[in-house]
Design an enzyme around this catalytic site. Structure first.
Site, PDB file in Angstrom:
ATOM      1  N   LYS A 100       0.891  -1.338   0.045  1.00  0.00           N
ATOM      2  CA  LYS A 100       0.094  -0.194  -0.449  1.00  0.00           C
ATOM      3  C   LYS A 100       0.696   0.992  -0.067  1.00  0.00           C
ATOM      4  CE  LYS A 100      -3.988   1.965   2.554  1.00  0.00           C
ATOM      5  NZ  LYS A 100      -4.420   0.808   3.754  1.00  0.00           N
ATOM      6  N   SER A 181      -9.811   1.079   3.740  1.00  0.00           N
ATOM      7  CA  SER A 181      -9.427   1.542   2.155  1.00  0.00           C
ATOM      8  C   SER A 181      -8.083   1.039   1.446  1.00  0.00           C
ATOM      9  CB  SER A 181      -8.489   3.289   2.966  1.00  0.00           C
ATOM     10  OG  SER A 181      -7.361   2.791   3.838  1.00  0.00           O
ATOM     11  N   SER A 205     -10.017  -1.076   6.049  1.00  0.00           N
ATOM     12  CA  SER A 205      -9.532  -0.889   5.472  1.00  0.00           C
ATOM     13  C   SER A 205      -8.754  -1.977   4.625  1.00  0.00           C
ATOM     14  CB  SER A 205      -8.259   0.461   5.940  1.00  0.00           C
ATOM     15  OG  SER A 205      -9.091   1.614   6.212  1.00  0.00           O
TER      16      SER A 205
END
Ligand SMILES: *[C@@H]1O[C@H](CO)[C@@H](O)[C@H](O)[C@H]1NC(C)=O
Ligand SMILES: *[C@@H]1O[C@H](CO)[C@@H](O)[C@H](O)[C@H]1NC(C)=O
Ligand SMILES: *[C@@H]1O[C@H](CO)[C@@H](O)[C@H](O)[C@H]1NC(C)=O
Length: 512
Positions: A100, A181, A205
């Site tokens: 990420k 996310s 997330s």
């Protein structure tokens, strides 16, 4: 079909066929076996993923950057394997991993949380989890897209959108919504653009994107994995974990990234006491459901699905299967005060988090070697000065502005934190202890906030598809440090069901 599309489809085939070994959907264990049999090299594996990214990323937009040094890392892994003469070098050796874009790397990749405000910033060192992945021999393939700043900028920012990458898409449908996310990490492994990936979770997330994109997400107990070098929101709730196609792949990644870190000492000192000697892979047991006590909670999490949906029907089917596989089912449980827990205004989560964000992001920015922004106030000014780049007209930055108004952890924040502790103690914790449960079982990931405010672990595993192909998952969650039990349960469930399939849209494309 236009010529450009035809050409890229053609190139995709060249990539896909450069080795005999079928890479898509292969597990890490199968890839390692192919390495040891000389049927595949890390370089071939990497090239396959680079081709897939070239081909799919213009549509899915889940990868922000590819590592210019990944080929050299893959070739180095191949040389090391040759020198070791067939000796096993560990599960992640030579395995390409996507990170990420909020997880810091001290290399040519940027670390930006998807925002132009951090483009060109230089981190002081690799995040601890990256350091550990490199030590395990993993190849750093690149950075994945996310909901910009984890959604901490504004509630209006859609799941999977960031200024740098645009709107990332769920390859299974759901109107393209990948949840967030850690959207890009989940999309990329779902679409076989990498072997494994890392995401981060503050509240849902990892678990929600895993659920939406039909992959496995492990949200570790807060403190099991170091957050040092990762763009923060809340030290109380932030945790770093794997998003992969299978439970075993995710467990190999977990084994590589857990442990004490002096740079995140308070949390990891507690967390590291949970790590079993010999690590987590010993809990990948097909009979892992035998003797487990599982609490089934339907309301209010199942209420998010229509009564006649496949998800609701499958969940009942899966509960029966859990019982048949040797688990004791404690049915129809409820979590006390669940409505208050799920409401961030009532639970105190919002009050605490906006204050924690300002403190921790300012600290993160101060410690960068170089950066266009040095404080939350600077980020807000950057957005105001670059309204088009950051799509300010549509999304604004309301949450940033609220956060900027906070002044540390005062009375209100302390009360909010006590409230969450009390809600957890008398809610999830009390239910788990009263019924002596090994895990709570819920449909989808609606329970994520219950787990977020208490720092509890969970594993989301694919559980089926609606008639239109949209995925849903099942969630196994537990008290702090109970990853060994959760892994036994999740793995046994996965092996008994083997639900996951690759995105249909993409198999259509590759059969052109
Ligand atoms: C990082 O960002 C810079 C722009 O500041 C860009 O030139 C560079 O290519 C990016 N790195 C990678 C690996 O994409
Ligand atoms: C689902 O069924 C319950 C009763 O079985 C009912 O109360 C509820 O309104 C139904 N929900 C929907 C969305 O139809
Ligand atoms: C904690 O929660 C319990 C149960 O909901 C409640 O009775 C008690 O008053 C709460 N304590 C505090 C300090 O909020």
């Amino acid at each position: 079909m236009n010529i450009v599309f035809f050409l890229s489809a053609f190139l995709f085939f060249i990539g896909a066929n450069s080795s005999q070994f079928p890479i898509d959907e292969a597990t890490v264990a199968e890839i390692q076996h192919a390495f040891s049999q000389n049927k595949l090299t890390s370089r071939e594996l990497l090239d396959h993923y680079l081709n897939k990214i070239d081909f799919l990323n213009p549509v899915l937009k889940s990868v922000l950057e590819v590592n210019p040094d990944a080929r050299a890392q893959a070739e180095a892994a191949d040389r090391e394997r040759e020198l070791a003469g067939g000796k096993a070098l560990g599960e992640l050796h030579g395995i390409p991993v996507l990170l990420k874009d909020s997880i810091g790397t001290k290399d040519r990749l940027n670390t930006t949380a998807g925002s132009f405000a951090l483009l060109g910033s230089v981190v002081p060192r690799d995040a601890k989890v990256v350091h550990r992945l490199r030590n395990a021999g993993a190849v750093i393939l690149g950075k994945t897209s996310l909901t910009e700043w984890y959604g901490s900028r504004s509630m209006k920012i859609p799941h999977g959108w960031c200024a740098r990458g645009g709107q990332a898409l769920n390859p299974y449908g759901k109107g393209g919504d990948p949840c967030g996310s850690s959207s890009g990490s989940a999309i990329s492994v779902a679409a076989n653009m990498a072997a494994v990936s890392l995401g981060t979770e503050t509240d849902g997330s990892i678990l929600c994107p895993a659920d939406y994109n039909s992959v496995v997400g492990i949200k570790p107990t807060v403190g099991l994995t170091s957050r040092a070098g990762v763009i923060p929101i809340s030290p109380r709730q932030d945790t770093i974990g794997p998003i992969c196609r299978t439970v075993s792949d995710a467990v190999y990644v977990l084994d590589a990234i857990v442990g004490f870190d002096p740079m995140d000492s308070e949390a990891t000192k507690v967390g590291s006491q949970f790590i079993p000697s010999g690590g987590y892979k010993q809990f990948l047991k097909r009979d892992g459901l035998t003797g487990k006590r599982l609490g089934i909670v339907r309301h209010p999490f199942s209420d998010l699905y229509a009564n006649e949906s496949t998800a609701i029907q499958s969940f009942e089917h899966h509960v029966k299967l859990l019982r048949k596989s040797g688990a004791t089912i404690v049915d129809n449980l409820q979590i006390s005060n669940v409505a208050a827990i799920l409401n961030p205004y009532e639970s105190g989560e919002l009050v605490a988090m906006i204050a924690e964000f300002k403190l921790t992001i300012n600290d993160y920015l101060k410690n960068l070697i170089q950066s266009p922004v040095r404080s939350l106030a600077d980020i807000i000014a950057f957005n105001n000065n670059h309204p088009e780049l950051e799509n300010m007209k549509e999304y604004g930055q309301d949450a940033f502005l609220l956060s900027e108004q906070t002044e540390g952890i005062g009375e209100a924040e302390k009360a909010a934190i006590s409230m969450m502790e009390n809600l957890s103690r008398h809610g999830f914790e009390e239910m788990m202890k009263t019924y002596n449960l090994d895990a709570m079982v819920t449909l989808g990931t609606g329970a994520e906030t219950v787990l977020a405010i208490g720092g509890y672990p969970a594993i989301s595993v694919p559980a089926g598809y609606e008639g239109n192909g949209e995925p849903f998952g099942i969630l196994f969650s537990g008290l702090k440090g109970t990853e060994p039990k959760l892994i036994e349960i999740a793995y046994a469930y996965e092996q008994a069901t083997m639900v996951r399939r690759p995105p249909p849209l993409l198999s259509d494309l590759s059969s052109l």
